[in-house]
Write a protein that holds these residues in place. Structure first.
Motif, PDB file in Angstrom:
ATOM      1  N   THR A  83     152.121  61.079  94.894  1.00 13.99           N
ATOM      2  CA  THR A  83     153.394  60.183  95.511  1.00 13.99           C
ATOM      3  C   THR A  83     153.393  58.632  95.423  1.00 13.99           C
ATOM      4  OG1 THR A  83     152.410  60.316  97.606  1.00 13.99           O
ATOM      5  CG2 THR A  83     153.976  61.866  97.188  1.00 13.99           C
ATOM      6  N   ASP A  84     151.895  58.239  95.100  1.00 19.32           N
ATOM      7  CA  ASP A  84     151.879  56.845  94.767  1.00 19.32           C
ATOM      8  C   ASP A  84     151.739  56.456  93.450  1.00 19.32           C
ATOM      9  OD1 ASP A  84     151.592  56.188  97.464  1.00 19.32           O
ATOM     10  OD2 ASP A  84     149.368  56.927  97.584  1.00 19.32           O
ATOM     11  N   GLY A  85     152.050  57.689  92.496  1.00 21.45           N
ATOM     12  CA  GLY A  85     151.855  57.249  91.217  1.00 21.45           C
ATOM     13  C   GLY A  85     150.586  57.301  90.537  1.00 21.45           C
ATOM     14  N   GLU A  86     149.547  57.782  91.298  1.00 21.72           N
ATOM     15  CA  GLU A  86     148.171  57.783  90.735  1.00 21.72           C
ATOM     16  C   GLU A  86     147.871  59.268  90.156  1.00 21.72           C
ATOM     17  OE1 GLU A  86     146.202  55.371  90.461  1.00 21.72           O
ATOM     18  OE2 GLU A  86     147.709  53.993  91.188  1.00 21.72           O
ATOM     19  N   PRO A  87     147.172  59.421  89.376  1.00 24.76           N
ATOM     20  CA  PRO A  87     146.926  60.701  88.595  1.00 24.76           C
ATOM     21  C   PRO A  87     146.225  61.686  89.527  1.00 24.76           C
ATOM     22  CG  PRO A  87     146.054  59.077  87.314  1.00 24.76           C
ATOM     23  CD  PRO A  87     146.655  58.067  88.305  1.00 24.76           C
ATOM     24  N   ALA A  88     146.652  62.700  89.735  1.00 21.79           N
ATOM     25  CA  ALA A  88     146.066  63.921  90.297  1.00 21.79           C
ATOM     26  C   ALA A  88     145.548  65.016  89.708  1.00 21.79           C
ATOM     27  CB  ALA A  88     147.321  64.554  91.284  1.00 21.79           C
ATOM     28  N   ASP A  89     144.637  65.705  90.363  1.00 23.37           N
ATOM     29  CA  ASP A  89     143.892  66.680  89.603  1.00 23.37           C
ATOM     30  C   ASP A  89     144.455  67.941  89.358  1.00 23.37           C
ATOM     31  OD1 ASP A  89     141.924  68.006  88.251  1.00 23.37           O
ATOM     32  OD2 ASP A  89     140.890  68.749  90.368  1.00 23.37           O
ATOM     33  N   ARG A  90     145.132  68.544  90.523  1.00 21.23           N
ATOM     34  CA  ARG A  90     145.715  70.043  90.548  1.00 21.23           C
ATOM     35  C   ARG A  90     146.972  69.962  90.763  1.00 21.23           C
ATOM     36  NH1 ARG A  90     142.623  74.266  90.205  1.00 21.23           N
ATOM     37  NH2 ARG A  90     143.957  75.363  91.680  1.00 21.23           N
ATOM     38  N   GLU A  91     147.511  69.203  91.455  1.00 20.06           N
ATOM     39  CA  GLU A  91     149.108  69.140  91.997  1.00 20.06           C
ATOM     40  C   GLU A  91     149.572  67.884  92.006  1.00 20.06           C
ATOM     41  OE1 GLU A  91     151.447  70.782  95.803  1.00 20.06           O
ATOM     42  OE2 GLU A  91     149.758  72.108  95.290  1.00 20.06           O
ATOM     43  N   GLY A  92     150.953  67.876  91.511  1.00 19.45           N
ATOM     44  CA  GLY A  92     151.686  66.631  91.578  1.00 19.45           C
ATOM     45  C   GLY A  92     152.886  66.688  90.710  1.00 19.45           C
ATOM     46  N   GLU A  93     153.380  65.481  90.395  1.00 29.60           N
ATOM     47  CA  GLU A  93     154.663  65.392  89.624  1.00 29.60           C
ATOM     48  C   GLU A  93     154.269  65.422  88.296  1.00 29.60           C
ATOM     49  OE1 GLU A  93     158.453  62.686  88.292  1.00 29.60           O
ATOM     50  OE2 GLU A  93     156.996  61.905  89.748  1.00 29.60           O
ATOM     51  N   LEU A  94     154.831  66.358  87.318  1.00 25.25           N
ATOM     52  CA  LEU A  94     154.494  66.584  85.686  1.00 25.25           C
ATOM     53  C   LEU A  94     155.299  65.123  84.954  1.00 25.25           C
ATOM     54  CD1 LEU A  94     153.306  68.006  83.567  1.00 25.25           C
ATOM     55  CD2 LEU A  94     155.480  69.622  83.642  1.00 25.25           C
ATOM     56  N   VAL A  95     154.602  64.596  84.386  1.00 24.07           N
ATOM     57  CA  VAL A  95     154.765  63.598  83.560  1.00 24.07           C
ATOM     58  C   VAL A  95     154.323  63.786  81.881  1.00 24.07           C
ATOM     59  CG1 VAL A  95     155.057  61.930  85.392  1.00 24.07           C
ATOM     60  CG2 VAL A  95     153.199  62.080  83.910  1.00 24.07           C
ATOM     61  N   ILE A  96     154.944  63.566  81.019  1.00 21.72           N
ATOM     62  CA  ILE A  96     154.822  64.090  79.647  1.00 21.72           C
ATOM     63  C   ILE A  96     155.103  62.946  78.649  1.00 21.72           C
ATOM     64  CG2 ILE A  96     155.289  65.765  78.020  1.00 21.72           C
ATOM     65  CD1 ILE A  96     156.067  67.892  79.916  1.00 21.72           C
ATOM     66  N   THR A  97     154.357  62.786  77.704  1.00 22.35           N
ATOM     67  CA  THR A  97     154.685  61.905  76.723  1.00 22.35           C
ATOM     68  C   THR A  97     154.252  62.659  75.094  1.00 22.35           C
ATOM     69  OG1 THR A  97     154.434  59.660  75.624  1.00 22.35           O
ATOM     70  CG2 THR A  97     152.483  60.771  76.291  1.00 22.35           C
ATOM     71  N   GLY A  98     154.988  62.421  74.147  1.00 17.53           N
ATOM     72  CA  GLY A  98     154.766  63.039  72.868  1.00 17.53           C
ATOM     73  C   GLY A  98     155.935  62.932  72.038  1.00 17.53           C
ATOM     74  N   PRO A  99     155.917  63.756  71.039  1.00 15.61           N
ATOM     75  CA  PRO A  99     157.224  63.531  69.970  1.00 15.61           C
ATOM     76  C   PRO A  99     158.335  64.057  70.179  1.00 15.61           C
ATOM     77  CG  PRO A  99     155.194  65.200  69.107  1.00 15.61           C
ATOM     78  CD  PRO A  99     154.962  64.335  70.499  1.00 15.61           C
ATOM     79  N   GLN A 100     158.361  64.970  71.337  1.00 17.07           N
ATOM     80  CA  GLN A 100     159.539  65.559  71.433  1.00 17.07           C
ATOM     81  C   GLN A 100     160.394  64.785  72.845  1.00 17.07           C
ATOM     82  OE1 GLN A 100     158.004  69.979  71.308  1.00 17.07           O
ATOM     83  NE2 GLN A 100     159.535  69.685  72.927  1.00 17.07           N
ATOM     84  N   MET A 101     160.030  63.505  73.259  1.00 19.48           N
ATOM     85  CA  MET A 101     160.395  62.661  74.392  1.00 19.48           C
ATOM     86  C   MET A 101     161.465  61.953  73.920  1.00 19.48           C
ATOM     87  SD  MET A 101     158.483  60.090  76.919  1.00 19.48           S
ATOM     88  CE  MET A 101     158.391  58.803  75.536  1.00 19.48           C
ATOM     89  N   THR A 102     162.435  61.827  74.362  1.00 20.95           N
ATOM     90  CA  THR A 102     163.692  60.971  74.086  1.00 20.95           C
ATOM     91  C   THR A 102     163.254  59.541  74.012  1.00 20.95           C
ATOM     92  OG1 THR A 102     165.920  60.227  74.433  1.00 20.95           O
ATOM     93  CG2 THR A 102     164.686  60.751  76.289  1.00 20.95           C
ATOM     94  N   ARG A 103     163.887  58.630  73.428  1.00 21.43           N
ATOM     95  CA  ARG A 103     163.323  57.298  73.310  1.00 21.43           C
ATOM     96  C   ARG A 103     164.061  56.473  74.537  1.00 21.43           C
ATOM     97  NH1 ARG A 103     166.466  57.612  68.234  1.00 21.43           N
ATOM     98  NH2 ARG A 103     168.780  57.291  68.531  1.00 21.43           N
ATOM     99  N   GLY A 104     164.890  57.183  75.287  1.00 21.64           N
ATOM    100  CA  GLY A 104     165.598  56.655  76.475  1.00 21.64           C
ATOM    101  C   GLY A 104     167.070  57.128  76.482  1.00 21.64           C
ATOM    102  N   TYR A 105     167.677  56.886  77.465  1.00 18.99           N
ATOM    103  CA  TYR A 105     168.986  57.351  77.666  1.00 18.99           C
ATOM    104  C   TYR A 105     169.842  56.281  77.133  1.00 18.99           C
ATOM    105  CZ  TYR A 105     167.242  60.252  81.693  1.00 18.99           C
ATOM    106  OH  TYR A 105     166.587  61.049  82.509  1.00 18.99           O
ATOM    107  N   LEU A 106     171.196  56.875  76.698  1.00 20.56           N
ATOM    108  CA  LEU A 106     172.130  56.079  76.122  1.00 20.56           C
ATOM    109  C   LEU A 106     172.557  54.829  76.880  1.00 20.56           C
ATOM    110  CD1 LEU A 106     173.986  56.369  73.487  1.00 20.56           C
ATOM    111  CD2 LEU A 106     175.809  57.416  75.306  1.00 20.56           C
TER     112      LEU A 106
END
Length: 519
Positions: A352-375
């Motif tokens: 919840t503080d935006g720090e990396p967690a080991d086993r449980e937390g919000e999923l964040v992803i980066t890579g070639p399928q990610m949109t460049r941003g909203y319209l």
């Protein structure tokens, strides 16, 4: 051999055209359109879109249901070198008007229903529309003439960074958010799918999703990339799903898990009911272990997968292959794992503080399928983060990493929920309801319905107002899939110890039968 760079999304259709030119590319009711026929129609429509212009429109809206015009329209837009903007004829006029303007739609391809919707939705400077010659009415929009003499000789290409399609998701500000998806993103995505699945020109795919739902791109371009056939699923098919799948000899089923509930309710989910299926795929909402097991028993020859992904990550970005022997023990809270993130991507779990967690937390992803941003770049705030010099997409989904690295979905962190495959921002429902003169404030929550599906319930303060009146108001600004199941009036909202509206208590009340005196 039809040539286009492999990264171009429409090159997948050309691949199917080369493999099986006389195969049925798609079927709508009794209309069967072969690859050759669809190709020539799309070339003609693309030429008509471009007639008299030097440059293609940046975006072409496809305002149609599951119709011949819809499927050839998707191809025609891509063939013309434009981005596809799928629209829905049943959406409120104001919503469609906003999407047309926000996406800078330069032309629209419509069927009969879409043409009528455009007449209500079109802005003053409505984009020109290409529709069947016999279709009537387009409001103030200029009708484009069908020009067979201007048919393109070949589809136009696209750069990897060009937008292939643009979809709109529910937005917390009361307006939908436009998500551009590039040809490069779709190329990576479908390359992964080609490795994962053994689709062939003999496969028959269900086409259950409306075109404005990103999973429809899976249906179409997986089928077309293999030379297979995509069959639009009519509503009446659910009356006797086993008979429909048998008659069509359907081999690939892809739908939301709600379709399992519907099949069970119509007594279609008997062991061995779907013998022709080779693949059974589900996405759009959490898949329950009980539902997966029952569907697997009904389709014993199929491989079942739970696949996951927000629109911002190009349709789906993880997958778990169901194993009746081992998968049940890997489920948490009765939910099937969503699996591993696609090759070429990195992911983090953050607390919840935006720090990396080991086993449980919000999923964040980066890579070639990610949109460049909203319209609208103002929508980017809070949805993207920078970590180690890279931009990551915040899914807003809380997940747990189990022993072998697979992920299991636990729930939403924010006020966004999944309702029968729709991604719904609860704040958008609330924002819309507050426009009612008799409503002072509104809170939307969810509950589990009798059939196990997620339902929306709204509590409102102000003057007691008949639910039918509130439903009519919301029906004018929200799609049907986002409409609440129940409306309850309160004199005031309950507050928690922090003097904030006690949403948890309201959710608990929503699960109880409504008081007889409720408005």
């Amino acid at each position: 051999m039809n040539q286009l760079p492999a990264h171009a999304l429409h090159s997948r259709f050309l691949r199917g055209l080369d493999k099986a030119p006389r195969n049925v590319a798609f079927r709508v009711g009794d209309h069967r359109i072969t690859y050759e026929e669809a190709h020539h129609r799309a070339l003609e429509q693309a030429g008509s879109l471009l007639a008299g212009t030097d440059e293609p429109p940046a975006a072409v809206g496809v305002l149609a249901g599951k119709s011949v015009e819809a499927y050839t329209g998707v191809l025609a837009a891509l063939y013309a070198g434009a981005a596809v903007v799928p629209l829905h004829a049943d959406f409120p006029a104001a919503r469609t008007r906003y999407m047309l303007e926000a996406a800078s739609v330069g032309a629209v391809i419509a069927d009969e229903a879409g043409l009528k919707a455009l007449a209500d939705a079109a802005p003053a400077d409505a984009p020109p529309v290409l529709a069947p010659s016999a279709a009537t009415g387009a409001g103030t929009a200029r009708r484009l003439e069908h020009r067979p003499d201007r048919a393109l000789a070949a589809p136009r290409s696209a750069a990897p960074s060009d937008t292939a399609f643009m979809l709109f998701t529910s937005g917390s500000t009361g307006r939908p958010k436009g998500v551009p998806v590039t040809h490069a993103a779709t190329h990576h995505y479908f390359r992964i799918l080609d490795q994962r699945y053994d689709f062939t020109e003999d496969d028959v795919f269900s086409q259950t999703f409306d075109l404005n739902f990103d999973c429809a791109m899976f249906d179409l371009f997986c089928a077309w990339g293999a030379g297979g056939s995509a069959h639009a699923l009519p509503a009446h098919a659910y009356r006797d799903l086993p008979a429909f799948l048998a008659e069509r000899r359907m081999t690939v089923w892809f739908a939301t898990p709600s379709s399992i509930t519907l099949a069970r309710r119509t007594r279609a989910l008997a062991p061995g009911a779907f013998p022709t299926l080779r693949w059974s795929l589900f996405a759009g909402e959490a898949l329950r272990a009980e539902d997966a097991a029952d569907w697997q028993a009904a389709a014993p020859a199929s491989t079942l997968e739970n696949i996951y992904g927000p629109t911002e990550l190009t349709v789906t970005v993880t997958g778990h292959r169901w194993d009746p022997g081992t998968s049940p023990a890997r489920c948490l809270n009765g939910l099937v794992p969503i699996g591993r993130v696609h090759e070429g991507h990195d992911h983090l779990l953050i607390d919840t503080d935006g720090e990396p967690a080991d086993r449980e937390g919000e999923l964040v992803i980066t890579g070639p399928q990610m949109t460049r941003g909203y319209l609208d770049t103002t929508d980017d705030a809070g949805r993207f983060l920078t970590h180690r010099g890279r931009t990551w997409y915040r899914t807003g989904d809380r997940v747990r990493r189990i022993d072998d690295g697979e992920l299991v979905y636990l729930g939403r962190l924010d006020a966004q929920v999944q309702v029968q495959g729709w991604r719904v921002e609860l704040s958008e429902i609330e924002h819309a309801l507050r426009t009612c003169e008799t409503v002072t404030d509104a809170v939307a929550v969810t509950r589990t319905g009798a059939d196990g599906t997620t339902e929306l319930v709204v509590f409102h303060t102000g003057e007691p107002t008949p639910p039918a009146a509130l439903a009519r108001l919301l029906g004018g600004v929200l799609p049907k899939g986002m409409l609440p199941r129940a409306y309850r009036h309160l004199a005031e909202f309950p507050l928690n110890s922090n003097r904030k509206i006690d949403r948890r208590r309201l959710a608990e009340e929503a699960a109880l039968p409504a008081p007889s005196a409720a408005a």
